[in-house]
Scaffold this motif. Structure first.
Motif, PDB file in Angstrom:
ATOM      1  N   VAL A 356       5.354 -47.628   5.900  1.00  0.00           N
ATOM      2  CA  VAL A 356       5.247 -47.697   4.432  1.00  0.00           C
ATOM      3  C   VAL A 356       4.209 -46.682   3.945  1.00  0.00           C
ATOM      4  O   VAL A 356       3.360 -46.217   4.704  1.00  0.00           O
ATOM      5  CB  VAL A 356       4.870 -49.110   3.907  1.00  0.00           C
ATOM      6  CG1 VAL A 356       5.883 -50.138   4.340  1.00  0.00           C
ATOM      7  CG2 VAL A 356       3.467 -49.501   4.322  1.00  0.00           C
ATOM      8  N   CYS A 357       4.304 -46.390   2.668  1.00  0.00           N
ATOM      9  CA  CYS A 357       3.424 -45.398   2.042  1.00  0.00           C
ATOM     10  C   CYS A 357       1.960 -45.774   2.247  1.00  0.00           C
ATOM     11  O   CYS A 357       1.568 -46.923   2.090  1.00  0.00           O
ATOM     12  CB  CYS A 357       3.753 -45.301   0.555  1.00  0.00           C
ATOM     13  SG  CYS A 357       2.699 -44.133  -0.307  1.00  0.00           S
ATOM     14  N   ARG A 358       1.170 -44.772   2.597  1.00  0.00           N
ATOM     15  CA  ARG A 358      -0.268 -44.944   2.778  1.00  0.00           C
ATOM     16  C   ARG A 358      -0.974 -45.455   1.525  1.00  0.00           C
ATOM     17  O   ARG A 358      -2.055 -46.032   1.612  1.00  0.00           O
ATOM     18  CB  ARG A 358      -0.851 -43.550   3.060  1.00  0.00           C
ATOM     19  CG  ARG A 358      -1.602 -43.393   4.318  1.00  0.00           C
ATOM     20  CD  ARG A 358      -1.990 -41.910   4.423  1.00  0.00           C
ATOM     21  NE  ARG A 358      -1.386 -41.326   5.615  1.00  0.00           N
ATOM     22  CZ  ARG A 358      -1.872 -41.537   6.825  1.00  0.00           C
ATOM     23  NH1 ARG A 358      -2.935 -42.266   7.000  1.00  0.00           N
ATOM     24  NH2 ARG A 358      -1.285 -41.000   7.877  1.00  0.00           N
ATOM     25  N   LYS A 359      -0.377 -45.218   0.364  1.00  0.00           N
ATOM     26  CA  LYS A 359      -1.030 -45.573  -0.902  1.00  0.00           C
ATOM     27  C   LYS A 359      -0.822 -47.043  -1.268  1.00  0.00           C
ATOM     28  O   LYS A 359      -1.489 -47.574  -2.139  1.00  0.00           O
ATOM     29  CB  LYS A 359      -0.480 -44.687  -2.049  1.00  0.00           C
ATOM     30  CG  LYS A 359      -0.397 -43.204  -1.738  1.00  0.00           C
ATOM     31  CD  LYS A 359      -1.769 -42.541  -1.860  1.00  0.00           C
ATOM     32  CE  LYS A 359      -1.704 -41.039  -1.578  1.00  0.00           C
ATOM     33  NZ  LYS A 359      -0.955 -40.289  -2.589  1.00  0.00           N
ATOM     34  N   TRP A 360       0.176 -47.681  -0.640  1.00  0.00           N
ATOM     35  CA  TRP A 360       0.483 -49.069  -0.978  1.00  0.00           C
ATOM     36  C   TRP A 360      -0.660 -49.990  -0.544  1.00  0.00           C
ATOM     37  O   TRP A 360      -1.366 -49.705   0.430  1.00  0.00           O
ATOM     38  CB  TRP A 360       1.778 -49.528  -0.289  1.00  0.00           C
ATOM     39  CG  TRP A 360       3.019 -48.903  -0.855  1.00  0.00           C
ATOM     40  CD1 TRP A 360       3.088 -47.860  -1.750  1.00  0.00           C
ATOM     41  CD2 TRP A 360       4.377 -49.271  -0.559  1.00  0.00           C
ATOM     42  NE1 TRP A 360       4.402 -47.556  -2.017  1.00  0.00           N
ATOM     43  CE2 TRP A 360       5.204 -48.404  -1.300  1.00  0.00           C
ATOM     44  CE3 TRP A 360       4.954 -50.230   0.256  1.00  0.00           C
ATOM     45  CZ2 TRP A 360       6.600 -48.493  -1.252  1.00  0.00           C
ATOM     46  CZ3 TRP A 360       6.340 -50.324   0.313  1.00  0.00           C
ATOM     47  CH2 TRP A 360       7.154 -49.467  -0.442  1.00  0.00           C
ATOM     48  N   VAL A 424      -1.096 -44.152  -6.967  1.00  0.00           N
ATOM     49  CA  VAL A 424       0.163 -43.496  -7.306  1.00  0.00           C
ATOM     50  C   VAL A 424       0.861 -43.122  -6.003  1.00  0.00           C
ATOM     51  O   VAL A 424       0.268 -42.458  -5.150  1.00  0.00           O
ATOM     52  CB  VAL A 424      -0.055 -42.236  -8.167  1.00  0.00           C
ATOM     53  CG1 VAL A 424       1.274 -41.540  -8.456  1.00  0.00           C
ATOM     54  CG2 VAL A 424      -0.770 -42.606  -9.462  1.00  0.00           C
ATOM     55  N   SER A 425       2.092 -43.591  -5.849  1.00  0.00           N
ATOM     56  CA  SER A 425       2.872 -43.281  -4.650  1.00  0.00           C
ATOM     57  C   SER A 425       4.131 -42.543  -5.075  1.00  0.00           C
ATOM     58  O   SER A 425       4.857 -43.015  -5.953  1.00  0.00           O
ATOM     59  CB  SER A 425       3.261 -44.580  -3.937  1.00  0.00           C
ATOM     60  OG  SER A 425       4.365 -44.375  -3.088  1.00  0.00           O
ATOM     61  N   THR A 426       4.382 -41.394  -4.460  1.00  0.00           N
ATOM     62  CA  THR A 426       5.622 -40.670  -4.773  1.00  0.00           C
ATOM     63  C   THR A 426       6.564 -40.649  -3.572  1.00  0.00           C
ATOM     64  O   THR A 426       7.558 -39.944  -3.564  1.00  0.00           O
ATOM     65  CB  THR A 426       5.330 -39.214  -5.215  1.00  0.00           C
ATOM     66  OG1 THR A 426       4.618 -38.552  -4.161  1.00  0.00           O
ATOM     67  CG2 THR A 426       4.514 -39.183  -6.491  1.00  0.00           C
ATOM     68  N   CYS A 427       6.232 -41.433  -2.512  1.00  0.00           N
ATOM     69  CA  CYS A 427       7.132 -41.537  -1.354  1.00  0.00           C
ATOM     70  C   CYS A 427       8.539 -41.885  -1.855  1.00  0.00           C
ATOM     71  O   CYS A 427       8.649 -42.617  -2.834  1.00  0.00           O
ATOM     72  CB  CYS A 427       6.632 -42.611  -0.385  1.00  0.00           C
ATOM     73  SG  CYS A 427       5.528 -41.987   0.895  1.00  0.00           S
ATOM     74  N   PRO A 428       9.603 -41.408  -1.263  1.00  0.00           N
ATOM     75  CA  PRO A 428       9.677 -40.665   0.016  1.00  0.00           C
ATOM     76  C   PRO A 428       9.394 -39.163  -0.088  1.00  0.00           C
ATOM     77  O   PRO A 428       9.647 -38.448   0.881  1.00  0.00           O
ATOM     78  CB  PRO A 428      11.125 -40.908   0.447  1.00  0.00           C
ATOM     79  CG  PRO A 428      11.887 -41.091  -0.819  1.00  0.00           C
ATOM     80  CD  PRO A 428      10.937 -41.701  -1.797  1.00  0.00           C
ATOM     81  N   THR A 431       5.229 -34.885   0.310  1.00  0.00           N
ATOM     82  CA  THR A 431       3.883 -34.460  -0.080  1.00  0.00           C
ATOM     83  C   THR A 431       3.022 -35.646  -0.509  1.00  0.00           C
ATOM     84  O   THR A 431       1.822 -35.512  -0.704  1.00  0.00           O
ATOM     85  CB  THR A 431       3.917 -33.435  -1.238  1.00  0.00           C
ATOM     86  OG1 THR A 431       4.535 -34.059  -2.368  1.00  0.00           O
ATOM     87  CG2 THR A 431       4.672 -32.185  -0.837  1.00  0.00           C
ATOM     88  N   CYS A 432       3.643 -36.858  -0.653  1.00  0.00           N
ATOM     89  CA  CYS A 432       2.876 -38.031  -1.086  1.00  0.00           C
ATOM     90  C   CYS A 432       1.803 -38.386  -0.071  1.00  0.00           C
ATOM     91  O   CYS A 432       0.620 -38.412  -0.393  1.00  0.00           O
ATOM     92  CB  CYS A 432       3.808 -39.215  -1.300  1.00  0.00           C
ATOM     93  SG  CYS A 432       2.949 -40.780  -1.552  1.00  0.00           S
ATOM     94  N   CYS A 433       2.204 -38.640   1.170  1.00  0.00           N
ATOM     95  CA  CYS A 433       1.206 -39.059   2.159  1.00  0.00           C
ATOM     96  C   CYS A 433       1.604 -38.694   3.574  1.00  0.00           C
ATOM     97  O   CYS A 433       0.875 -38.943   4.515  1.00  0.00           O
ATOM     98  CB  CYS A 433       0.974 -40.565   2.042  1.00  0.00           C
ATOM     99  SG  CYS A 433       2.460 -41.539   2.338  1.00  0.00           S
ATOM    100  N   ARG A 434       2.795 -38.113   3.748  1.00  0.00           N
ATOM    101  CA  ARG A 434       3.267 -37.813   5.109  1.00  0.00           C
ATOM    102  C   ARG A 434       2.841 -36.433   5.592  1.00  0.00           C
ATOM    103  O   ARG A 434       2.739 -36.187   6.779  1.00  0.00           O
ATOM    104  CB  ARG A 434       4.785 -37.921   5.166  1.00  0.00           C
ATOM    105  CG  ARG A 434       5.223 -39.325   5.551  1.00  0.00           C
ATOM    106  CD  ARG A 434       6.532 -39.712   4.907  1.00  0.00           C
ATOM    107  NE  ARG A 434       6.374 -41.012   4.272  1.00  0.00           N
ATOM    108  CZ  ARG A 434       6.805 -42.145   4.806  1.00  0.00           C
ATOM    109  NH1 ARG A 434       7.401 -42.149   5.966  1.00  0.00           N
ATOM    110  NH2 ARG A 434       6.610 -43.288   4.184  1.00  0.00           N
TER     111      ARG A 434
END
Ligand SMILES: [Zn+2]
Length: 485
Positions: A356-360, A424-428, A431-434
């Motif tokens: 899951v997104c690092r920002k969650w 703020v999460s822009t996944c998938p 550039t969001c966190c991956r």
């Protein structure tokens, strides 16, 4: 792949026919010769020898006399010789559902087929069966079945009314209505079904519990922590198999479905619908919904309370929500959503094991130093803003986080809605966190050499042997040992 009864009867007729042919040719008789002696046309006798017609008893008696054998010699279920054994097996294999699905022609196992060709055909059929049986136990099959089940539950808002009613009626009958379900009440529930709960140290490794139907006993592991909550759940799950009329599962889909049903039953007994809904409705009216309060009121784990909320929130509280159990590496071990939270999925639609997104908040919670309280967080995603409450915990396998969340508009019912924590999460979007920030990537790209950890489950297949991996010899030994005592 279970042979149908008519298929079995047909196979037996072919065996009988082949035995008649065997004794006829051994005596050097043609179809005409034997037909004449028993009063049958050669064509009718041929139909009998090919298993296409069942001979009358009177004909069988004529045949035994003409062939100089006993009736038992004809009626034996053994193939009379290796060639006939192959012919009978080919006939049986071609009759299987597996082969029928291929819509290929049926090859008549007639005299015209050379022995080698017959052996090759039967060998290929056996291999086809073996592959089909193996495919049932692949991780891919299990993942596919798991995804289908999650989607099936999502369509039902994770709510199963029949099991709700069954569980509630059983706890009521045992004299329980609200608060924490005691071990004593669980024992009474078992007694009312005709079972004693027995705690033993030597349960078979492949079983979570074993039920002895003959002697009315449910064997459970001993409590590692006196008064531990897991035991009530395990005893309730064992009872659920009986109450729900489960049979031995024959596929992973069935195995997972049964597991879901027994887990559901246990949760619905520990947090019965009427009491749970009235507790949650009151908290909602007070704008003070919190998983931790629900957990404490019913004496269950945080995870059990959070999951139970997903059973009731939509069907009974008119609220959409999501649930996540995430391990410290960010991988999902369990997830549910009907609020459109964009969960990461693999090509098969499975969410388990996805990062899951690092920002969650499910991952942010691991970074906090003070973890005694829940982390409340608003997260903007491409699918809208969500509010989540996350609690962390630790097992032998490492740390994990349990999150329950709702779309922004529903946050008003929950304690923690006033939080100022936002992400703020822009996944998938990678550039969001991956993808690492370019400054760091430029600095370290040539200088970093991490050695990757190998996940052991990649190499180990699912349990094999008796489906779904219960070792019968171990279980029967165990029952023998205890039934005697
Ligand atoms: Zn992200």
């Amino acid at each position: 792949m279970s042979p149908n009864p008519s298929g079995n009867a047909a196979a037996d007729l072919l065996t009988l026919g082949r035995r008649i042919r065997h004794f006829r040719t051994r005596r050097g008789l043609t179809l005409d010769d034997l037909g004449e002696r028993v009063g049958l046309a050669a064509s009718q006798l041929s139909l009998i020898e090919n298993g296409k017609r069942e001979p009358k008893l009177s004909v069988l008696q004529e045949l035994t006399a003409a062939l100089g054998v006993e009736l038992n010699d004809l009626l034996s279920t053994e193939a009379p010789n290796p060639r006939a054994a192959l012919e009978i097996e080919l006939d049986r294999l071609q009759r299987s559902a597996l082969y029928s699905e291929l819509t290929l022609p049926q090859v008549k196992p007639s005299k015209g087929i050379p022995d080698d060709a017959l052996r090759a055909l039967v060998g290929l059929h056996r291999e086809l069966q073996r592959h089909a049986n193996e495919a049932i136990a692949t991780p891919e099959e299990a993942r596919r079945a798991n995804t289908e089940l999650r989607e099936w539950m999502r369509e039902r808002d994770n709510h199963l009314p029949e099991i709700e009613e069954l569980a509630e009626s059983r706890v009521l009958r045992a004299g329980h209505s609200t608060g924490a379900l005691t071990h004593r009440t669980v024992s009474v529930m078992a007694e009312q079904l005709g079972f004693d709960l027995i705690y033993v140290n030597d349960l078979p490794h492949s079983a979570r519990s074993v039920t002895d139907l003959e002697n009315g006993r449910i064997y459970l592991p001993p409590a590692s922590i006196p008064g531990g909550h897991g035991l009530r759940s395990m005893a309730l799950q064992a009872m659920a198999h009986r109450l729900l009329g489960h049979q031995r599962p024959t596929s992973y889909a069935e195995f997972l479905r049964q597991r879901l049903e027994i887990n559901y039953f246990a949760a619905a007994a520990l947090m019965p619908q009427t009491a749970a809904v009235s507790f949650l409705q009151q908290a909602k009216r007070d704008r003070n919904l919190a998983v931790e309060d629900f957990r404490d009121a019913f004496g269950v784990t945080h995870e059990a309370a959070a999951l139970r909320l997903t059973n009731l929130a939509t069907a009974r509280l008119d609220m959409r929500l999501h649930f996540l159990r995430v391990s410290e590496d960010g991988a999902i071990s369990k997830a549910y959503e009907n609020d459109a939270l964009p969960l990461p999925v693999d090509v098969t639609g499975a969410v388990e094991g996805q990062i899951v997104c690092r920002k969650w908040s499910a991952r942010n919670a691991f970074a906090r130093t003070n973890r005694t309280t829940e982390l409340y967080q608003y997260t903007d995603t491409p699918a809208g803003t969500f509010w989540c409450a996350t609690q962390t915990g630790t097992t032998e396998a490492g740390e994990f986080s349990i999150s329950v969340g709702v779309p922004w508009g529903e946050a008003k019912w929950f304690r923690g809605r006033e939080t100022t924590t936002r992400a703020v999460s822009t996944c998938p979007d990678p550039t969001c966190c991956r993808r690492p920030p370019s400054v760091l990537a430029d600095k370290w790209r040539e200088q970093a050499w991490p050695s990757a950890r190998l996940h052991t489950h990649i190499l180990s297949p699912l349990p094999s042997g008796t489906f779904p991996g219960v070792d019968d010899s171990e279980v029967y030994d165990f029952l023998e040992r205890h039934a005697a005592g």
